[in-house]
Design a protein around this motif. Structure first.
Motif, PDB file in Angstrom:
ATOM      1  N   VAL A   1       0.866  -1.212   0.002  1.00  0.00           N
ATOM      2  CA  VAL A   1      -0.162   0.059  -0.039  1.00  0.00           C
ATOM      3  C   VAL A   1       0.830   1.048  -0.014  1.00  0.00           C
ATOM      4  O   VAL A   1       1.890   1.365   0.866  1.00  0.00           O
ATOM      5  N   ARG A   2       0.502   2.249  -0.812  1.00  0.00           N
ATOM      6  CA  ARG A   2       1.225   3.549  -0.875  1.00  0.00           C
ATOM      7  C   ARG A   2       0.176   4.527  -0.797  1.00  0.00           C
ATOM      8  O   ARG A   2      -0.557   4.715  -1.822  1.00  0.00           O
ATOM      9  N   PRO A   3      -0.079   5.335   0.357  1.00  0.00           N
ATOM     10  CA  PRO A   3      -1.077   6.423   0.205  1.00  0.00           C
ATOM     11  C   PRO A   3      -0.496   7.684  -0.550  1.00  0.00           C
ATOM     12  O   PRO A   3       0.560   7.756  -0.766  1.00  0.00           O
ATOM     13  N   LEU A   4      -1.590   8.332  -1.064  1.00  0.00           N
ATOM     14  CA  LEU A   4      -1.350   9.326  -2.186  1.00  0.00           C
ATOM     15  C   LEU A   4      -1.738  10.846  -1.470  1.00  0.00           C
ATOM     16  O   LEU A   4      -1.223  11.545  -1.721  1.00  0.00           O
ATOM     17  N   GLU A   5      -2.787  10.530  -0.646  1.00  0.00           N
ATOM     18  CA  GLU A   5      -3.434  11.726  -0.224  1.00  0.00           C
ATOM     19  C   GLU A   5      -4.370  11.330   1.206  1.00  0.00           C
ATOM     20  O   GLU A   5      -4.878  10.346   1.275  1.00  0.00           O
ATOM     21  N   TRP A   6      -4.265  12.294   2.329  1.00  0.00           N
ATOM     22  CA  TRP A   6      -4.764  11.791   3.387  1.00  0.00           C
ATOM     23  C   TRP A   6      -5.450  13.411   3.808  1.00  0.00           C
ATOM     24  O   TRP A   6      -4.980  14.488   3.631  1.00  0.00           O
ATOM     25  N   SER A   7      -6.882  13.356   4.495  1.00  0.00           N
ATOM     26  CA  SER A   7      -7.304  14.493   4.771  1.00  0.00           C
ATOM     27  C   SER A   7      -8.209  13.914   6.149  1.00  0.00           C
ATOM     28  O   SER A   7      -8.743  13.002   6.267  1.00  0.00           O
TER      29      SER A   7
ATOM     30  N   GLU B   1     -11.424  16.382   8.127  1.00  0.00           N
ATOM     31  CA  GLU B   1     -12.122  17.435   8.330  1.00  0.00           C
ATOM     32  C   GLU B   1     -12.939  17.217   9.568  1.00  0.00           C
ATOM     33  O   GLU B   1     -13.786  16.269   9.919  1.00  0.00           O
ATOM     34  N   ASP B   2     -12.843  17.965  10.673  1.00  0.00           N
ATOM     35  CA  ASP B   2     -13.627  17.562  11.943  1.00  0.00           C
ATOM     36  C   ASP B   2     -14.855  18.019  12.000  1.00  0.00           C
ATOM     37  O   ASP B   2     -15.686  17.788  12.910  1.00  0.00           O
ATOM     38  N   GLY B   3     -15.638  18.764  10.728  1.00  0.00           N
ATOM     39  CA  GLY B   3     -16.997  19.091  10.557  1.00  0.00           C
ATOM     40  C   GLY B   3     -17.274  20.275  11.444  1.00  0.00           C
ATOM     41  O   GLY B   3     -18.551  20.419  11.683  1.00  0.00           O
ATOM     42  N   LYS B   4     -16.422  20.902  12.190  1.00  0.00           N
ATOM     43  CA  LYS B   4     -16.768  22.004  13.057  1.00  0.00           C
ATOM     44  C   LYS B   4     -16.480  23.286  12.213  1.00  0.00           C
ATOM     45  O   LYS B   4     -15.522  23.190  11.406  1.00  0.00           O
ATOM     46  N   SER B   5     -16.855  24.479  12.487  1.00  0.00           N
ATOM     47  CA  SER B   5     -16.501  25.819  11.976  1.00  0.00           C
ATOM     48  C   SER B   5     -15.031  25.848  12.205  1.00  0.00           C
ATOM     49  O   SER B   5     -14.481  25.507  13.570  1.00  0.00           O
ATOM     50  N   GLY B   6     -14.515  26.319  11.134  1.00  0.00           N
ATOM     51  CA  GLY B   6     -12.970  26.717  11.208  1.00  0.00           C
ATOM     52  C   GLY B   6     -12.247  25.431  10.786  1.00  0.00           C
ATOM     53  O   GLY B   6     -12.633  24.348  10.790  1.00  0.00           O
ATOM     54  N   ALA B   7     -11.079  25.668  10.760  1.00  0.00           N
ATOM     55  CA  ALA B   7     -10.083  24.462  10.092  1.00  0.00           C
ATOM     56  C   ALA B   7      -8.788  24.125  11.063  1.00  0.00           C
ATOM     57  O   ALA B   7      -8.018  23.544  10.814  1.00  0.00           O
ATOM     58  N   ASP B   8      -8.943  24.795  12.395  1.00  0.00           N
ATOM     59  CA  ASP B   8      -7.751  24.762  13.149  1.00  0.00           C
ATOM     60  C   ASP B   8      -7.578  23.428  13.345  1.00  0.00           C
ATOM     61  O   ASP B   8      -6.395  22.716  14.079  1.00  0.00           O
ATOM     62  N   LYS B   9      -8.268  22.002  13.407  1.00  0.00           N
ATOM     63  CA  LYS B   9      -8.375  20.814  13.826  1.00  0.00           C
ATOM     64  C   LYS B   9      -8.318  19.962  12.772  1.00  0.00           C
ATOM     65  O   LYS B   9      -8.180  18.837  12.796  1.00  0.00           O
ATOM     66  N   ASP B  10      -8.403  20.372  11.408  1.00  0.00           N
ATOM     67  CA  ASP B  10      -8.411  19.649  10.130  1.00  0.00           C
ATOM     68  C   ASP B  10      -6.848  19.357   9.874  1.00  0.00           C
ATOM     69  O   ASP B  10      -5.869  19.902  10.256  1.00  0.00           O
ATOM     70  N   GLY B  11      -6.825  18.500   8.707  1.00  0.00           N
ATOM     71  CA  GLY B  11      -5.599  18.059   8.298  1.00  0.00           C
ATOM     72  C   GLY B  11      -5.776  17.685   6.851  1.00  0.00           C
ATOM     73  O   GLY B  11      -6.664  17.160   6.484  1.00  0.00           O
ATOM     74  N   ARG B  12      -4.361  17.563   6.184  1.00  0.00           N
ATOM     75  CA  ARG B  12      -4.402  17.166   4.808  1.00  0.00           C
ATOM     76  C   ARG B  12      -2.872  16.917   4.530  1.00  0.00           C
ATOM     77  O   ARG B  12      -2.090  17.476   4.974  1.00  0.00           O
ATOM     78  N   LEU B  13      -2.512  15.816   3.814  1.00  0.00           N
ATOM     79  CA  LEU B  13      -1.210  15.394   3.518  1.00  0.00           C
ATOM     80  C   LEU B  13      -1.196  15.096   1.887  1.00  0.00           C
ATOM     81  O   LEU B  13      -2.448  14.405   1.472  1.00  0.00           O
ATOM     82  N   LYS B  14      -0.458  15.157   1.143  1.00  0.00           N
ATOM     83  CA  LYS B  14       0.045  14.715  -0.272  1.00  0.00           C
ATOM     84  C   LYS B  14       1.244  13.998  -0.269  1.00  0.00           C
ATOM     85  O   LYS B  14       2.382  14.552   0.194  1.00  0.00           O
ATOM     86  N   PHE B  15       1.153  12.859  -0.519  1.00  0.00           N
ATOM     87  CA  PHE B  15       2.429  11.824  -0.655  1.00  0.00           C
ATOM     88  C   PHE B  15       3.223  11.890  -2.181  1.00  0.00           C
ATOM     89  O   PHE B  15       2.295  11.486  -2.794  1.00  0.00           O
ATOM     90  N   ASP B  16       4.224  12.585  -2.256  1.00  0.00           N
ATOM     91  CA  ASP B  16       4.807  12.569  -3.738  1.00  0.00           C
ATOM     92  C   ASP B  16       5.800  11.427  -3.642  1.00  0.00           C
ATOM     93  O   ASP B  16       7.154  11.896  -3.162  1.00  0.00           O
ATOM     94  N   TRP B  17       5.514  10.411  -4.235  1.00  0.00           N
ATOM     95  CA  TRP B  17       6.706   9.447  -4.235  1.00  0.00           C
ATOM     96  C   TRP B  17       7.720   9.541  -5.234  1.00  0.00           C
ATOM     97  O   TRP B  17       8.712   8.765  -5.200  1.00  0.00           O
ATOM     98  N   ASN B  18       7.743  10.364  -6.100  1.00  0.00           N
ATOM     99  CA  ASN B  18       8.618  10.604  -7.218  1.00  0.00           C
ATOM    100  C   ASN B  18       9.805  11.658  -6.521  1.00  0.00           C
ATOM    101  O   ASN B  18      10.756  11.323  -6.607  1.00  0.00           O
ATOM    102  N   ALA B  19       9.115  12.464  -5.961  1.00  0.00           N
ATOM    103  CA  ALA B  19      10.111  13.568  -5.225  1.00  0.00           C
ATOM    104  C   ALA B  19      10.586  13.015  -3.591  1.00  0.00           C
ATOM    105  O   ALA B  19      11.346  13.623  -2.852  1.00  0.00           O
ATOM    106  N   ASN B  20       9.724  11.780  -3.147  1.00  0.00           N
ATOM    107  CA  ASN B  20       9.914  11.203  -1.991  1.00  0.00           C
ATOM    108  C   ASN B  20       9.909  12.121  -0.688  1.00  0.00           C
ATOM    109  O   ASN B  20      10.609  12.287   0.130  1.00  0.00           O
ATOM    110  N   VAL B  21       8.473  13.023  -0.779  1.00  0.00           N
ATOM    111  CA  VAL B  21       8.493  13.992   0.184  1.00  0.00           C
ATOM    112  C   VAL B  21       6.594  13.782   0.471  1.00  0.00           C
ATOM    113  O   VAL B  21       6.094  13.770  -0.458  1.00  0.00           O
ATOM    114  N   ALA B  22       6.146  14.252   1.750  1.00  0.00           N
ATOM    115  CA  ALA B  22       4.941  14.384   1.898  1.00  0.00           C
ATOM    116  C   ALA B  22       4.756  15.645   2.617  1.00  0.00           C
ATOM    117  O   ALA B  22       5.682  16.094   3.440  1.00  0.00           O
TER     118      ALA B  22
END
Length: 239
Positions: free
Chosen positions: A93-99, A101-122
């Motif tokens: 398994v290789r993750p590509l995107e993760w997110s 959303e806590d469902g509440k107003s504002g984004a202070d508890k939210d998160g997102r990641l992108k996995f670039d396996w060509n550049a080897n960086v998240a």
């Protein structure tokens, strides 16, 4: 919210003794599973996990949604969604995107990641903090790790030590087989194999009752802190 999200990090067809060439082709099947959740003996509501596959791209999407009890709504929103997009190939398994959303107003508890396996960086942002971490073989996010465990077992491999991006750093979780046992559930008596997950330096551990005949779906999961069971998830239905 975080306590439930941590447990979801660790949730997970009979073990197949296949050749290496055949095991590469073994893939998990789409599934939807709903669990009843309790925290310190108090009902917290339900969590639903859904794994789907896009036939056009071959990519998998795994997401979890919540139906909290009245009391648990102070902690987790019914609009909360955690999602991982991944690809599964001969190397697992290789993750590509993760997110999240806590469902509440504002984004202070939210998160997102992108996995670039060509550049080897998240890269991404978690709870307002910018993230940039180097990739390494087998690295997972909080949801893809569940599919990694299932895929490994289906291919006749032990999960072993798994690196995981959680919060703003890479953590390493060890999965060890403990015993086999039968478990009474809403779906009847199920034969399970028990795995324990731990992390060096942490006072938490998780135990999972996985059902080989249901592609290692978890019939029960417990999160333990300082030797005491805190969160329990029990399987209620499967589609």
């Amino acid at each position: 919210m975080r306590r439930l999200a941590r447990l979801t990090t660790f949730l997970f067809a009979t073990l197949l003794c296949a050749t290496a060439a055949r095991s590469d082709a073994i893939l998990p099947k789409p599934v939807t599973a709903t669990y009843e959740v309790t925290y310190r003996g108090i009902r917290a509501g339900q969590l639903t996990f859904k794994l789907t596959r896009d036939d056009a791209t071959g990519r998998y999407t795994y997401e979890t949604t919540a139906a909290p009890s009245m009391l648990a709504r102070f902690v987790i929103s019914s609009a909360a969604v955690e999602r991982s997009v991944m690809e599964i190939g001969p190397d697992g398994v290789r993750p590509l995107e993760w997110s999240l959303e806590d469902g509440k107003s504002g984004a202070d508890k939210d998160g997102r990641l992108k996995f670039d396996w060509n550049a080897n960086v998240a890269t991404g942002e978690i709870e307002g903090e910018k993230i940039e971490l180097p990739l390494e073989p087998g690295l997972q996010d909080r949801l893809s790790i569940q599919i990694h465990v299932v895929t490994s077992l289906l291919r006749g491999q032990e999960p072993g030590l798994i690196p995981l991006i959680d919060d703003n750093r890479i953590k390493r979780y060890s999965y060890v087989k403990k015993e086999t046992t039968s478990l009474d559930t809403a779906l009847g008596k199920l034969d399970t194999v028990v795995y324990e997950s731990t992390r060096e330096g942490s006072n938490r551990q998780s135990r999972f009752w996985l059902v080989p005949k249901m592609e290692y779906l978890a019939a029960r999961a417990e999160q333990i802190r300082k030797g005491k069971v805190e969160t329990v998830m029990v399987l209620q239905s499967v589609q």
